[in-house]
Design a protein around this motif. Structure first.
Motif, PDB file in Angstrom:
ATOM      1  N   ARG A 209      13.022  -3.216  -1.082  1.00  0.00           N
ATOM      2  CA  ARG A 209      12.167  -2.996   0.098  1.00  0.00           C
ATOM      3  C   ARG A 209      11.933  -1.520   0.358  1.00  0.00           C
ATOM      4  O   ARG A 209      10.857  -1.112   0.785  1.00  0.00           O
ATOM      5  CB  ARG A 209      12.812  -3.662   1.326  1.00  0.00           C
ATOM      6  CG  ARG A 209      12.717  -5.162   1.231  1.00  0.00           C
ATOM      7  CD  ARG A 209      13.069  -5.806   2.528  1.00  0.00           C
ATOM      8  NE  ARG A 209      12.154  -5.420   3.593  1.00  0.00           N
ATOM      9  CZ  ARG A 209      12.333  -5.748   4.869  1.00  0.00           C
ATOM     10  NH1 ARG A 209      13.400  -6.437   5.219  1.00  0.00           N
ATOM     11  NH2 ARG A 209      11.468  -5.377   5.772  1.00  0.00           N
ATOM     12  N   ARG A 210      12.933  -0.720   0.115  1.00  0.00           N
ATOM     13  CA  ARG A 210      12.774   0.723   0.314  1.00  0.00           C
ATOM     14  C   ARG A 210      11.662   1.259  -0.595  1.00  0.00           C
ATOM     15  O   ARG A 210      10.826   2.069  -0.190  1.00  0.00           O
ATOM     16  CB  ARG A 210      14.129   1.373   0.005  1.00  0.00           C
ATOM     17  CG  ARG A 210      14.078   2.838  -0.209  1.00  0.00           C
ATOM     18  CD  ARG A 210      14.861   3.586   0.866  1.00  0.00           C
ATOM     19  NE  ARG A 210      14.471   4.982   0.841  1.00  0.00           N
ATOM     20  CZ  ARG A 210      15.223   5.929   0.308  1.00  0.00           C
ATOM     21  NH1 ARG A 210      16.412   5.631  -0.181  1.00  0.00           N
ATOM     22  NH2 ARG A 210      14.785   7.161   0.289  1.00  0.00           N
ATOM     23  N   ARG A 213       8.338   0.310   0.827  1.00  0.00           N
ATOM     24  CA  ARG A 213       7.980   1.152   1.980  1.00  0.00           C
ATOM     25  C   ARG A 213       7.499   2.515   1.517  1.00  0.00           C
ATOM     26  O   ARG A 213       6.617   3.112   2.124  1.00  0.00           O
ATOM     27  CB  ARG A 213       9.179   1.294   2.926  1.00  0.00           C
ATOM     28  CG  ARG A 213       9.375   0.066   3.809  1.00  0.00           C
ATOM     29  CD  ARG A 213      10.249   0.399   5.009  1.00  0.00           C
ATOM     30  NE  ARG A 213      11.622   0.700   4.626  1.00  0.00           N
ATOM     31  CZ  ARG A 213      12.567  -0.223   4.424  1.00  0.00           C
ATOM     32  NH1 ARG A 213      12.283  -1.512   4.581  1.00  0.00           N
ATOM     33  NH2 ARG A 213      13.783   0.123   4.065  1.00  0.00           N
ATOM     34  N   GLU A 276       5.908  -6.932   3.391  1.00  0.00           N
ATOM     35  CA  GLU A 276       6.537  -5.739   3.951  1.00  0.00           C
ATOM     36  C   GLU A 276       5.736  -5.176   5.129  1.00  0.00           C
ATOM     37  O   GLU A 276       6.295  -4.748   6.123  1.00  0.00           O
ATOM     38  CB  GLU A 276       6.669  -4.675   2.842  1.00  0.00           C
ATOM     39  CG  GLU A 276       7.476  -3.459   3.216  1.00  0.00           C
ATOM     40  CD  GLU A 276       8.909  -3.812   3.654  1.00  0.00           C
ATOM     41  OE1 GLU A 276       9.534  -4.664   2.992  1.00  0.00           O
ATOM     42  OE2 GLU A 276       9.373  -3.243   4.658  1.00  0.00           O
ATOM     43  N   PHE A 277       4.414  -5.175   5.010  1.00  0.00           N
ATOM     44  CA  PHE A 277       3.606  -4.448   6.003  1.00  0.00           C
ATOM     45  C   PHE A 277       2.842  -5.348   6.969  1.00  0.00           C
ATOM     46  O   PHE A 277       2.252  -4.842   7.921  1.00  0.00           O
ATOM     47  CB  PHE A 277       2.636  -3.497   5.289  1.00  0.00           C
ATOM     48  CG  PHE A 277       3.341  -2.411   4.526  1.00  0.00           C
ATOM     49  CD1 PHE A 277       4.030  -1.417   5.197  1.00  0.00           C
ATOM     50  CD2 PHE A 277       3.344  -2.410   3.139  1.00  0.00           C
ATOM     51  CE1 PHE A 277       4.696  -0.412   4.501  1.00  0.00           C
ATOM     52  CE2 PHE A 277       4.011  -1.412   2.430  1.00  0.00           C
ATOM     53  CZ  PHE A 277       4.688  -0.412   3.110  1.00  0.00           C
TER      54      PHE A 277
END
Ligand SMILES: Nc1ncnc2c1ncn2[C@@H]1O[C@H](COP(=O)(O)OP(=O)(O)OP(=O)(O)O)[C@@H](O)[C@H]1O
Ligand SMILES: [Mg+2]
Length: 456
Positions: A209-210, A213, A276-277
């Protein structure tokens, strides 16, 4: 083989002749032979693959006619007929998603075109998306430089003003530019990773996930909601972009022995970014022309597609070549069902100031309608013809029907946009002025939002 005085059978003529031969070949209609698949390999050579082996006599009589039909495009005698029982992985042929049905979908006969590139143009079924999909919109054009990226940035800006969170993907990987016109090229503001980085890192299981991002930057164009821009390349002075790009399109084997194609990996990347977004709308800039990357974005992501065009012979001819590639079922049916109904829309790009706009748009609509009638629209039989089905909603539109996929959404040429660069404060002032946006893109914004069914 043809001797040197004969005219050789050319690539296109070979397919036409082979299909004509097989259409009238009695055993092809014999259910006792099971399925028959015509395969065209990377050299353009044909072979026939039979589910059940016909008698040697049947094959011996077919061979010379095939030689005549296909010429140099027929596989050598030892390999021109193959049988299911001899194949290592028969499902790769008999269950291939790439089969098309030149003689109709009820026929036992099908065709697989194994080009090196271009297969994704024929796989029209959308890939399954894991997450609930926000509206995806692809900006496609056959020719470059018609104003796609500019229109995309202006639409993102309009969506943000309406409070819609936008995710922008720069999938024009061979000539990335959109991201630098929407994000400052400054360390810290420009994302660390780009799309090509996702492809090489994901292949070795290093995307978390990092990482996701770090793929998006917030554009300074954002107002009432974020515009998140995912660039083709990340912020790294010391990178070999081409080394990553060349690996992006590869199909890679996974541990369970299946192959993960570029299309399915791309879909997985977009799903992950959407999770994620959580954007309301995803805008995808793609490569101009009939490249595989556009095939995938056009036909495999369940996205709606804006087809940018200018009213020139060159443009119409190009679209005709593309659309006629989808001519066999089931592709043509998929296009008519999904891509046709509300999933494709033409854009009349950069309408010249020197022309009367209404006359230009009327000409555009006429030529676009001719193209769609000749390729993708369904023929409606006359009402007194027994084939006419009054209960059927034929996929066919009148020239002047504004709902029709051929009927264009206009974008007007405007001097303020000749050097589009929203990161240049002097230019962006003019480019973001309401009067200029309305003059060039007013109808584009309103009509595209309505077509995308984004409430404003
Ligand atoms: N409506 C417009 N009026 C005038 N100029 C425009 C307009 N839209 C775009 N331009 C200019 O036309 C050029 C091409 O625009 P843009 O880069 O958006 O096209 P594109 O279709 O994305 O091109 P490419 O295929 O290279 O990605 C740019 O210089 C841009 O500033
Ligand atoms: Mg562009």
């Amino acid at each position: 083989m043809s001797d040197e005085h004969d005219t050789p059978v050319r690539f296109d003529a070979a397919l036409t002749a082979v299909l004509a031969l097989l259409r009238d070949w009695p055993p092809a209609a014999d259910p006792g032979l099971g399925a028959i698949v015509l395969v065209r390999d990377v050299y353009g050579m044909f072979r026939l693959v039979f589910e059940f082996r016909p008698s040697d006599d049947v094959l011996a009589s077919l061979s010379p006619s095939l030689e005549q039909a296909a010429g140099a495009f027929l596989a050598q005698p030892g390999g021109r007929f193959l049988f299911k029982e001899d194949l290592f992985a028969p499902e790769a042929i008999f269950e291939s998603p790439d089969r098309t049905y030149p003689f109709g979908e009820d026929a036992l006969f099908s065709f697989i075109d194994r080009g090196i590139t271009g297969v994704d143009w024929l796989r029209s079924a959308p890939l399954p998306n894991e997450a609930p999909t926000p509206t995806r919109c692809v900006f496609f054009g056959l020719k470059g430089g018609v104003g796609r990226s500019t229109a995309l940035a202006i639409l993102a800006h309009a969506l943000s003003r309406r409070g819609k969170r936008v995710l922008v993907l720069d999938m024009d990987l061979e000539s990335p530019g959109l991201s630098s016109s929407m994000l400052p090229m400054v360390e810290g503001a420009f994302p660390v990773h780009g799309i090509v980085d996702w492809f090489v890192e994901e292949a070795v299981g290093q995307v978390d996930r990092r990482f996701l991002r770090d793929m998006a930057g917030i554009s300074p164009l954002s107002s009432n909601a974020d515009i998140l821009v995912v660039p083709a390349f990340g912020w790294n002075e010391d990178q070999d972009y081409l080394a990553k790009l060349s690996r992006t399109y590869l199909d890679i084997p996974s541990l369970d022995g299946t192959t993960r194609t570029f299309a399915s990996r791309l879909a997985a990347m977009i799903d992950a970014l959407e999770r994620e977004f959580a954007p309301h709308v995803v805008l995808i800039d793609t490569r101009a022309g009939m490249h595989d990357i556009s095939a995938v974005t056009l036909t495999r992501l369940g996205a709606r597609t804006l087809l940018f065009a200018m009213d020139t012979d060159q443009t119409w001819r190009g679209y005709q070549l593309l659309f006629s590639h989808w001519r066999y079922p089931p592709r043509i049916n998929d296009i008519r069902e999904g891509a046709g109904r509300g999933q494709m829309k033409m854009v009349a790009a950069a309408i010249p100031q020197t022309e009367a706009p209404e006359a230009y748009l009327a000409d555009f609509a006429r030529r676009a309608c001719d193209l769609w009638q000749a390729t993708l629209y369904e023929e409606i039989p006359p009402q007194d013809d027994p084939a006419f089905d009054p209960g059927r909603d034929y996929f066919n539109y009148d020239e002047g029907d504004a709902e029709a996929p051929h009927f264009p959404i206009p974008i007007y040429w405007h001097g303020a946009y000749t050097l589009f660069d929203l990161m240049n404060s002097r230019r962006s002032q003019a480019q973001l002025a309401d009067a200029n946006i309305n003059g060039a893109f007013g109808r584009f914004i309103a009509e595209t939002l309505a077509w995308l069914e984004v409430d404003s």
